[in-house]
Write a protein that holds these residues in place. Structure first.
Motif, mmCIF file in Angstrom:
data_model
loop_
_atom_site.group_PDB
_atom_site.id
_atom_site.type_symbol
_atom_site.label_atom_id
_atom_site.label_comp_id
_atom_site.label_asym_id
_atom_site.label_seq_id
_atom_site.Cartn_x
_atom_site.Cartn_y
_atom_site.Cartn_z
ATOM 1 N N ARG A 58 0.855 -1.185 0.000
ATOM 2 C CA ARG A 58 0.000 0.000 0.000
ATOM 3 C C ARG A 58 0.889 1.234 0.000
ATOM 4 N NH1 ARG A 58 1.492 -2.757 4.147
ATOM 5 N NH2 ARG A 58 2.015 -1.669 6.038
ATOM 6 N N LEU A 59 0.418 2.277 -0.648
ATOM 7 C CA LEU A 59 1.188 3.523 -0.707
ATOM 8 C C LEU A 59 0.653 4.504 0.337
ATOM 9 C CD1 LEU A 59 1.713 3.694 -4.543
ATOM 10 C CD2 LEU A 59 3.460 3.415 -2.800
ATOM 11 N N LEU A 60 0.758 4.059 1.584
ATOM 12 C CA LEU A 60 0.371 4.871 2.729
ATOM 13 C C LEU A 60 1.655 5.268 3.443
ATOM 14 C CD1 LEU A 60 -1.731 6.105 4.614
ATOM 15 C CD2 LEU A 60 -1.818 3.909 5.820
ATOM 16 N N PHE A 61 1.945 6.549 3.437
ATOM 17 C CA PHE A 61 3.167 7.094 4.015
ATOM 18 C C PHE A 61 2.825 7.883 5.274
ATOM 19 C CE2 PHE A 61 3.858 6.608 -0.508
ATOM 20 C CZ PHE A 61 5.138 6.082 -0.593
ATOM 21 N N PRO A 62 3.827 8.311 6.030
ATOM 22 C CA PRO A 62 3.542 9.149 7.200
ATOM 23 C C PRO A 62 2.786 10.431 6.832
ATOM 24 C CG PRO A 62 5.798 8.372 7.279
ATOM 25 C CD PRO A 62 5.240 7.981 5.944
ATOM 26 N N VAL A 63 2.893 10.870 5.564
ATOM 27 C CA VAL A 63 2.180 12.074 5.118
ATOM 28 C C VAL A 63 0.812 11.744 4.547
ATOM 29 C CG1 VAL A 63 4.292 13.380 4.719
ATOM 30 C CG2 VAL A 63 3.298 12.046 2.843
ATOM 31 N N GLY A 64 0.436 10.465 4.523
ATOM 32 C CA GLY A 64 -0.868 10.044 4.009
ATOM 33 C C GLY A 64 -0.739 9.188 2.753
ATOM 34 N N TRP A 65 -1.880 8.933 2.141
ATOM 35 C CA TRP A 65 -1.915 8.152 0.901
ATOM 36 C C TRP A 65 -1.300 8.971 -0.217
ATOM 37 C CZ3 TRP A 65 -3.151 3.157 0.843
ATOM 38 C CH2 TRP A 65 -3.895 2.638 1.903
ATOM 39 N N LEU A 66 -0.465 8.324 -1.019
ATOM 40 C CA LEU A 66 0.212 9.007 -2.116
ATOM 41 C C LEU A 66 0.279 8.060 -3.305
ATOM 42 C CD1 LEU A 66 1.816 11.582 -2.904
ATOM 43 C CD2 LEU A 66 3.864 10.383 -2.117
ATOM 44 N N ALA A 67 -0.485 8.357 -4.347
ATOM 45 C CA ALA A 67 -0.500 7.482 -5.521
ATOM 46 C C ALA A 67 0.863 7.486 -6.198
ATOM 47 C CB ALA A 67 -1.569 7.934 -6.504
ATOM 48 N N GLY A 68 1.294 6.318 -6.627
ATOM 49 C CA GLY A 68 2.519 6.158 -7.403
ATOM 50 C C GLY A 68 2.173 5.659 -8.785
ATOM 51 N N SER A 69 3.120 5.756 -9.690
ATOM 52 C CA SER A 69 2.913 5.344 -11.080
ATOM 53 C C SER A 69 3.577 4.004 -11.353
ATOM 54 C CB SER A 69 3.499 6.396 -12.028
ATOM 55 O OG SER A 69 2.851 7.632 -11.841
ATOM 56 N N VAL A 70 2.776 3.035 -11.779
ATOM 57 C CA VAL A 70 3.344 1.756 -12.195
ATOM 58 C C VAL A 70 4.008 2.006 -13.546
ATOM 59 C CG1 VAL A 70 2.918 -0.662 -12.743
ATOM 60 C CG2 VAL A 70 1.538 0.488 -10.982
ATOM 61 N N VAL A 71 5.335 2.033 -13.528
ATOM 62 C CA VAL A 71 6.104 2.420 -14.703
ATOM 63 C C VAL A 71 6.729 1.213 -15.415
ATOM 64 C CG1 VAL A 71 8.290 2.881 -13.504
ATOM 65 C CG2 VAL A 71 7.681 4.211 -15.508
ATOM 66 N N ALA A 72 6.772 0.071 -14.713
ATOM 67 C CA ALA A 72 7.334 -1.154 -15.294
ATOM 68 C C ALA A 72 6.819 -2.340 -14.487
ATOM 69 C CB ALA A 72 8.863 -1.113 -15.270
ATOM 70 N N GLN A 73 6.964 -3.524 -15.085
ATOM 71 C CA GLN A 73 6.561 -4.751 -14.389
ATOM 72 C C GLN A 73 7.593 -5.838 -14.657
ATOM 73 O OE1 GLN A 73 2.540 -5.084 -16.000
ATOM 74 N NE2 GLN A 73 1.739 -4.594 -13.963
ATOM 75 N N VAL A 74 7.969 -6.523 -13.573
ATOM 76 C CA VAL A 74 8.894 -7.642 -13.680
ATOM 77 C C VAL A 74 8.220 -8.741 -14.496
ATOM 78 C CG1 VAL A 74 10.114 -9.434 -12.358
ATOM 79 C CG2 VAL A 74 10.054 -7.063 -11.518
ATOM 80 N N ARG A 75 8.998 -9.350 -15.375
ATOM 81 C CA ARG A 75 8.458 -10.430 -16.204
ATOM 82 C C ARG A 75 7.855 -11.516 -15.319
ATOM 83 N NH1 ARG A 75 13.267 -11.834 -20.293
ATOM 84 N NH2 ARG A 75 13.091 -13.624 -18.933
ATOM 85 N N ALA A 76 6.700 -12.024 -15.722
ATOM 86 C CA ALA A 76 5.951 -12.997 -14.917
ATOM 87 C C ALA A 76 6.799 -14.199 -14.520
ATOM 88 C CB ALA A 76 4.699 -13.448 -15.669
#
Length: 160
Positions: free
Chosen positions: A114-132
């Motif tokens: 989850r992208l929950l940080f001390p400053v709150g929720w912060l959306a990140g960008s899925v920029v790549a994916q490891v080969r299955a």
């Protein structure tokens, strides 16, 4: 097709992640510019986000560079999936008053992230994916990093 080779010898991490420029164009452009030459980035197991090896881009790597700019959330997620490579951007002064922007390359290797940080929720960008077919090895190596502590991870661009 451009991919990112991600390696760390002590854990035997050695995987390829396919870049997703059609889904995250500005973020992929940032990463390709940053990785024009191979980079060694410090990595450590994340404390807040769950099964993630966090690789914050050193501020010194960004000094005077054209890619030191805000990045939009593209192909955004709050709950990265195993194999996702997520580029997160935190604006200057948002986290603890740090005057520098933070660019973090997150290696997500297991469920429940989850992208929950001390400053709150912060959306990140899925920029790549490891080969299955490499995700089991990816998860195992990231588990070794978790147990061993901080490490240096090498990122390099490869053409598929």
């Amino acid at each position: 097709m451009t991919s990112i080779r991600i390696t760390e010898p002590r854990s035997k991490l050695s995987v390829t992640a396919l870049l997703l420029p059609e889904r995250a164009p500005e973020n992929a452009t940032f990463l390709m510019a940053y990785l024009a030459a191979p980079r060694v980035v410090p990595g450590i197991h994340a404390m807040w986000t769950g099964p993630e090896i966090s690789c914050p881009v050193p501020s010194a790597d960004l000094d005077g560079q054209s890619y030191d700019r805000p990045l939009p959330a593209e192909n955004a997620t709050l709950t990265p999936q195993p194999g996702d490579i997520v580029l997160s951007y935190v604006p200057p002064r948002m986290w603890g008053g740090n005057p520098n922007a933070i660019f973090d390359i997150g290696l997500y290797y297991g469920p429940g992230a989850r992208l929950l940080f001390p400053v709150g929720w912060l959306a990140g960008s899925v920029v790549a994916q490891v080969r299955a077919e490499e995700r089991d090895q990816f998860a195992a190596a990231c588990g070794v990093i978790r147990r061993n502590g901080a490490c240096d991870i090498t990122f390099s661009l490869v053409e598929a």
